[in-house]
Design a protein around this motif. Structure first.
Motif, PDB file in Angstrom:
ATOM      1  N   ALA A 304     -38.014  48.452  68.789  1.00  0.00           N
ATOM      2  CA  ALA A 304     -37.270  47.470  69.569  1.00  0.00           C
ATOM      3  C   ALA A 304     -37.947  46.108  69.572  1.00  0.00           C
ATOM      4  O   ALA A 304     -37.302  45.096  69.858  1.00  0.00           O
ATOM      5  N   ARG A 305     -39.219  46.060  69.257  1.00  0.00           N
ATOM      6  CA  ARG A 305     -39.944  44.791  69.245  1.00  0.00           C
ATOM      7  C   ARG A 305     -39.618  43.980  68.001  1.00  0.00           C
ATOM      8  O   ARG A 305     -39.399  42.772  68.071  1.00  0.00           O
ATOM      9  N   THR A 306     -39.568  44.640  66.843  1.00  0.00           N
ATOM     10  CA  THR A 306     -39.323  43.936  65.586  1.00  0.00           C
ATOM     11  C   THR A 306     -37.886  44.080  65.100  1.00  0.00           C
ATOM     12  O   THR A 306     -37.504  43.428  64.135  1.00  0.00           O
ATOM     13  N   ARG A 307     -37.113  44.961  65.751  1.00  0.00           N
ATOM     14  CA  ARG A 307     -35.732  45.280  65.358  1.00  0.00           C
ATOM     15  C   ARG A 307     -35.679  45.943  63.981  1.00  0.00           C
ATOM     16  O   ARG A 307     -34.659  45.885  63.289  1.00  0.00           O
ATOM     17  N   ALA A 308     -36.757  46.594  63.579  1.00  0.00           N
ATOM     18  CA  ALA A 308     -36.828  47.219  62.264  1.00  0.00           C
ATOM     19  C   ALA A 308     -36.526  48.710  62.347  1.00  0.00           C
ATOM     20  O   ALA A 308     -36.913  49.388  63.305  1.00  0.00           O
TER      21      ALA A 308
END
Length: 418
Positions: A304-308
């Motif tokens: 959720a931090r990098t949307r990866a």
């Protein structure tokens, strides 16, 4: 797998288990009947005893009856069996309570599994007591329990409403409903507690998710649509919804909300989209199977931090997945009867072991699929056919440390007390 790198989550230092000196806040004052060990600066709850360190317990629901068992993981013995009207799905809350959702009726039975640990940063206090049912929430339609923001919200589909219990009430052995959150209409939905509010689904398949406040106001409707929401998760800073066309992500900071849709990895479609999301509140990572067993294509990891995304293709269909508490490994139980460990950053398999007596056939629609839960440094995998649960030391080359005879075909598992 795609050449996607997921950043490792920061790992908090493990708190010492020795009971040390600290100021006792008023809410931890002694109740008559509680007993602490010599040297402790805290008094135990009524009927409980302070113990040297965490004493985890396993909560097991029976697929064929309304029985829910609480097992002592130190001895493997069943401490208490609860008999409910129908088979129930268990969701553990606050590492202590089990919400048993009646899949046929509308009741949600709340059980205090009787073991918990209070973390004071540089040390912890652990307690045990006899498991007990605190009562039941009555509602219409299957319930869905989501934990977040020191609350547990149970959404009843046939009412389109969620009943919310604050953890402060649970700590007083109360299941009094503090807030009722109402969606626009009855539907298969969810209410996600976050930031003193609730992100609530909409009855229309293409309707917007909405932000509700405890007093019933709807200050915001998110413009990012989430058609056919199926699977959701909440953390301290964001909520996720598994939509038909991608992952809905809403975040809050300084009272401001933003939302977006993150596309699924290439090759993930309607048959292989996630329908359940699992993680840990303190980590940005979430894991899911890539579709149900009949059409599964491995497992998915979302940061959720990098949307990866990372899409890990497994040698057989992934039936259930879970994430290690340190965020370094993701686990899967496969239809071939094996437990697999994968490195979150690289997607490489690092260990495996056999945990099922026989492979699971997804075409057997009446068969109960294996499920998995992680507690501390152990993973627990059910084998419904043999009515056992394998305890796996995933740090030791996925070694099966012991096999617990639980006496039921386990449909859900939960670990409490850590």
């Amino acid at each position: 797998m795609p050449n996607t790198t997921l950043a490792r989550a920061a790992i908090a230092a493990v708190a010492a288990l020795t009971v040390g000196a600290c100021a006792s806040p008023p809410e931890e004052a002694a109740s008559p009947g509680g007993r602490s060990q010599p040297g402790s600066d805290l008094a135990a709850e009524a009927g409980s005893t302070e113990v040297e360190g965490p004493e985890p317990r396993l909560v097991v629901s029976d697929a064929d009856s309304g029985r829910v068992n609480v097992l002592d993981l130190t001895t493997g013995e069943t401490l208490r069996s609860f008999e409910f009207d129908n088979p129930a799905h268990v969701t553990t809350v606050k590492d202590r309570y089990a919400f048993a959702v009646d899949g046929t009726g509308g009741a949600v039975h709340v059980v205090d599994a009787g073991t918990w640990t209070i973390d004071h940063g540089d040390h912890t206090h652990s307690y045990t007591k006899d498991p007990v049912e605190l009562g039941a929430l009555e509602g219409d339609g299957p319930g869905r329990v989501i934990e977040g923001d020191d609350k547990a919200a149970t959404f009843f589909d046939a009412e389109g409403a969620a009943r919310v219990i604050d953890f402060a009430a649970l700590r007083k052995d109360s299941i009094d409903v503090g807030t009722v959150v109402r969606a626009d209409a009855p539907h298969h939905g969810v209410a996600l507690p976050i930031a003193d509010g609730f992100v609530v689904s909409h009855s229309a398949a293409t309707g917007p998710l909405e932000l509700h406040t405890a007093d019933g106001a709807v200050p915001q409707r998110f413009h990012t649509a989430c058609p056919n929401l199926n699977g959701a998760a909440a953390s301290d800073t964001h909520v996720l919804g598994a939509c038909e066309d991608g992952l809905f992500v809403a975040t809050t900071a300084d009272g401001t909300w933003t939302s977006e849709k993150v596309s699924y990895p290439s090759g993930i479609g309607a048959a292989t989209r996630p329908t359940a999301l699992r993680g840990h509140p303190e980590l940005p990572l979430h894991v899911a199977t890539a579709g149900p067993a009949a059409t599964n294509d491995g497992l998915l990891v979302f940061d959720a931090r990098t949307r990866a995304w990372a899409h890990v293709r497994t040698p057989d269909r992934a039936l259930d997945v879970a994430l290690a508490g340190d965020g370094r490994s993701v686990f899967a139980v496969l239809a071939d009867g094996t437990f697999r460990v994968y490195d979150v950053q690289s997607g490489a398999e690092t260990a495996s072991s056999r945990v099922l007596a026989h492979p699971y056939d997804p075409s057997e629609v009446s068969a109960t699929p294996p499920v998995m839960v992680v507690g501390g440094t152990r993973a627990y995998v059910s084998d419904p056919m043999s009515k056992t649960v394998a305890e796996i030391d995933f740090r030791d080359n996925a070694r099966v440390a012991r096999t617990l005879d639980v006496g039921v075909a386990a449909s859900t598992l939960g670990v409490v007390g850590l």
